[in-house]
Design an enzyme around this catalytic site. Structure first.
Site, PDB file in Angstrom:
ATOM      1  N   CYS A 134       0.809  -1.220   0.000  1.00 26.98           N
ATOM      2  CA  CYS A 134       0.000   0.000   0.000  1.00 26.98           C
ATOM      3  C   CYS A 134       0.842   1.270   0.000  1.00 26.98           C
ATOM      4  O   CYS A 134       0.319   2.363  -0.241  1.00 26.98           O
ATOM      5  CB  CYS A 134      -0.935   0.003   1.209  1.00 26.98           C
ATOM      6  SG  CYS A 134      -2.054  -1.416   1.262  1.00 26.98           S
ATOM      7  N   HIS A 159      11.947   2.118   5.854  1.00 25.97           N
ATOM      8  CA  HIS A 159      11.825   0.684   5.579  1.00 25.97           C
ATOM      9  C   HIS A 159      12.316  -0.081   6.811  1.00 25.97           C
ATOM     10  O   HIS A 159      13.449   0.110   7.254  1.00 25.97           O
ATOM     11  CB  HIS A 159      12.682   0.315   4.368  1.00 25.97           C
ATOM     12  CG  HIS A 159      12.225  -0.919   3.658  1.00 25.97           C
ATOM     13  ND1 HIS A 159      11.933  -2.092   4.315  1.00 25.97           N
ATOM     14  CD2 HIS A 159      12.000  -1.165   2.339  1.00 25.97           C
ATOM     15  CE1 HIS A 159      11.569  -3.012   3.442  1.00 25.97           C
ATOM     16  NE2 HIS A 159      11.589  -2.483   2.226  1.00 25.97           N
ATOM     17  N   HIS A 169      -3.758  19.536   6.659  1.00 30.69           N
ATOM     18  CA  HIS A 169      -4.574  18.376   6.295  1.00 30.69           C
ATOM     19  C   HIS A 169      -3.725  17.112   6.424  1.00 30.69           C
ATOM     20  O   HIS A 169      -2.684  16.990   5.778  1.00 30.69           O
ATOM     21  CB  HIS A 169      -5.096  18.502   4.860  1.00 30.69           C
ATOM     22  CG  HIS A 169      -5.797  19.793   4.589  1.00 30.69           C
ATOM     23  ND1 HIS A 169      -7.119  20.014   4.923  1.00 30.69           N
ATOM     24  CD2 HIS A 169      -5.343  20.948   4.034  1.00 30.69           C
ATOM     25  CE1 HIS A 169      -7.453  21.239   4.579  1.00 30.69           C
ATOM     26  NE2 HIS A 169      -6.401  21.829   4.026  1.00 30.69           N
ATOM     27  N   HIS A 215      -3.075   6.622   4.930  1.00 30.61           N
ATOM     28  CA  HIS A 215      -3.636   5.452   4.238  1.00 30.61           C
ATOM     29  C   HIS A 215      -4.737   4.837   5.097  1.00 30.61           C
ATOM     30  O   HIS A 215      -4.579   4.685   6.309  1.00 30.61           O
ATOM     31  CB  HIS A 215      -2.528   4.438   3.981  1.00 30.61           C
ATOM     32  CG  HIS A 215      -3.015   3.090   3.582  1.00 30.61           C
ATOM     33  ND1 HIS A 215      -3.866   2.881   2.519  1.00 30.61           N
ATOM     34  CD2 HIS A 215      -2.780   1.853   4.114  1.00 30.61           C
ATOM     35  CE1 HIS A 215      -4.129   1.593   2.410  1.00 30.61           C
ATOM     36  NE2 HIS A 215      -3.485   0.951   3.357  1.00 30.61           N
ATOM     37  N   ASN A 259     -10.534  -0.041   1.505  1.00 32.90           N
ATOM     38  CA  ASN A 259      -9.087   0.069   1.368  1.00 32.90           C
ATOM     39  C   ASN A 259      -8.741  -0.144  -0.106  1.00 32.90           C
ATOM     40  O   ASN A 259      -8.708  -1.264  -0.598  1.00 32.90           O
ATOM     41  CB  ASN A 259      -8.403  -0.979   2.245  1.00 32.90           C
ATOM     42  CG  ASN A 259      -6.881  -0.887   2.191  1.00 32.90           C
ATOM     43  OD1 ASN A 259      -6.316  -0.200   1.352  1.00 32.90           O
ATOM     44  ND2 ASN A 259      -6.216  -1.592   3.095  1.00 32.90           N
TER      45      ASN A 259
END
Length: 386
Positions: free
Chosen positions: A101, A180, A265, A269, A302
């Site tokens: 995602c 990561h 704002h 996700h 999603n």
């Protein structure tokens, strides 16, 4: 089926999300052709609208980046775009797969780096996910979660480094921060594409997901904070960090910087209601700050890497984007990865200009809906102990 029904309710999805035709069969068995048809519908639909709105021709685009995690086909999805829009032979194209995602914002980061090298150029970024071939037909609860959460969707974004486009563009790209955490086995293994004991292919989501997500997000925020926060907030954060490291006070809580001082704002996700709840609590945002993401999850589900663009479209359709506003998009996914992108609005986005081409236009006045009075959205949710 009972497990799926309860899971869908607890994840925060409404009743009007979109599934591909293959899911509606009595025994879902999506073919390559089904998946390709879904991709053509999603990708060509959003790119057609984007080029019509911007009046940019396919031959004028110099860079193409397409991301789709699960579906890998030859010719690639990026080649499909080049062929459809008859782009020039020298076009630079990339096809990102297996990136989860997070890939939509990672694609923005890649396009940004390419635009730093190739001047006077347009870059097209297309973010989508194949749901057709994600359908899990077995009985492992940890794999059925994917069927419950993911829905059809896609987004196309046009970036430019041409000086003449500055006045007509909506946003200026300010920062991209990528984290990561695959060096941790728990983070690496929390979302895995694998077969179950009966040979059915599916994506396993285990109990470490929420913990892995929070860890990656915290690391990403730590890298982002020095770039956007005022000096006063940075000093408070550093002082708190030193005191906790020196154990000056045993009960000192970590200091959460006030990002609302510099961010107008926040659009994370929309993985699931539980993740949005954790983010809101961690960063101190209000229900109003989380509205765009919660409504996106409720209305569209999603949609993987494109979800942050549905949330931005919501804010635009509501007429909430003003000149100079800073927009923080955050995406996180398998690996485990987290990426943040900061935009500055070049001008105010007039709500009336969003009537055509905004996915929310026909129904924006019906939102927000009240999720707090719906018992199913307040039920606890537990991941499989696998």
């Amino acid at each position: 089926m009972d497990f799926m029904r309860k899971t869908i309710e607890r994840l925060g999805l409404g009743d009007y999300t979109y599934l591909p035709e293959a899911f509606l069969e009595r025994r879902p068995n999506a073919s390559m052709e089904d998946a390709r048809r879904e991709m053509e519908m999603a990708i060509f639909g959003v790119v057609d609208e984007l080029l019509a709105k911007t009046r940019v021709k396919g031959r004028d685009i110099g860079i193409v980046v397409v991301n789709c995690c699960i579906f890998s086909v030859a010719p690639s999805l990026s080649s499909m775009v080049v062929n459809r829009y008859k782009m020039k032979e020298g076009v630079i194209s990339y096809n990102l797969s297996g990136m989860g995602c997070t890939a939509g914002l990672l694609a923005i980061n890649l396009a940004k780096q390419l635009l730093q090298v190739h001047h006077n150029c347009y870059a097209l970024v297309v973010s989508t996910e194949s749901i057709s071939q994600n359908c899990y037909t077995g009985n492992d609860p940890s794999k059925i979660i994917i069927n419950c959460a993911f829905r059809v969707g896609g987004a196309a974004i046009l970036l430019s480094n041409r000086p003449s486009d500055q006045s007509s563009s909506k946003y200026q790209l300010i920062h991209t921060i990528y984290t990561h955490t695959a060096n941790s086995d728990k983070s690496y293994n929390c979302i895995t594409l694998e077969e179950d004991t009966d040979g059915h292919l599916g994506v396993t989501v285990n109990k470490d997901l929420l913990r892995a997500a929070i860890t990656a997000i915290q690391s990403n925020i730590a890298s982002l904070a020095p770039l956007v926060l005022p000096v006063s907030e940075q000093v408070r954060y550093l002082r708190n960090y030193v005191m906790r490291r020196l154990r000056v006070g045993a009960n000192i809580q970590p200091y959460v910087p006030d990002f609302k001082r510099v961010i107008d704002h926040f659009l994370p996700h929309v993985g699931a209601k539980q993740v949005l709840d954790a983010l809101q609590k961690k960063l101190g945002f209000t229900e109003g700050d989380m509205e765009a993401s919660r409504m996106t999850l409720y209305r569209f589900g999603n949609t993987s890497s494109s979800s942050v663009w549905y949330a931005l479209a919501y804010a635009e359709a509501k007429g909430r984007i003003s000149r100079g506003d800073r927009v923080w998009q955050m995406a996180f996914g398998s690996g485990f990865k987290c990426c943040s992108v900061i935009w500055r609005a070049i001008g105010s986005v007039d709500r009336r200009d969003q009537v055509i081409g905004n996915v929310w236009s026909d129904e924006i006045d019906e939102f927000p809906v009240d999720l707090n009075n719906d018992p199913k959205n307040n039920a606890p949710f537990y991941f499989s102990p696998n």
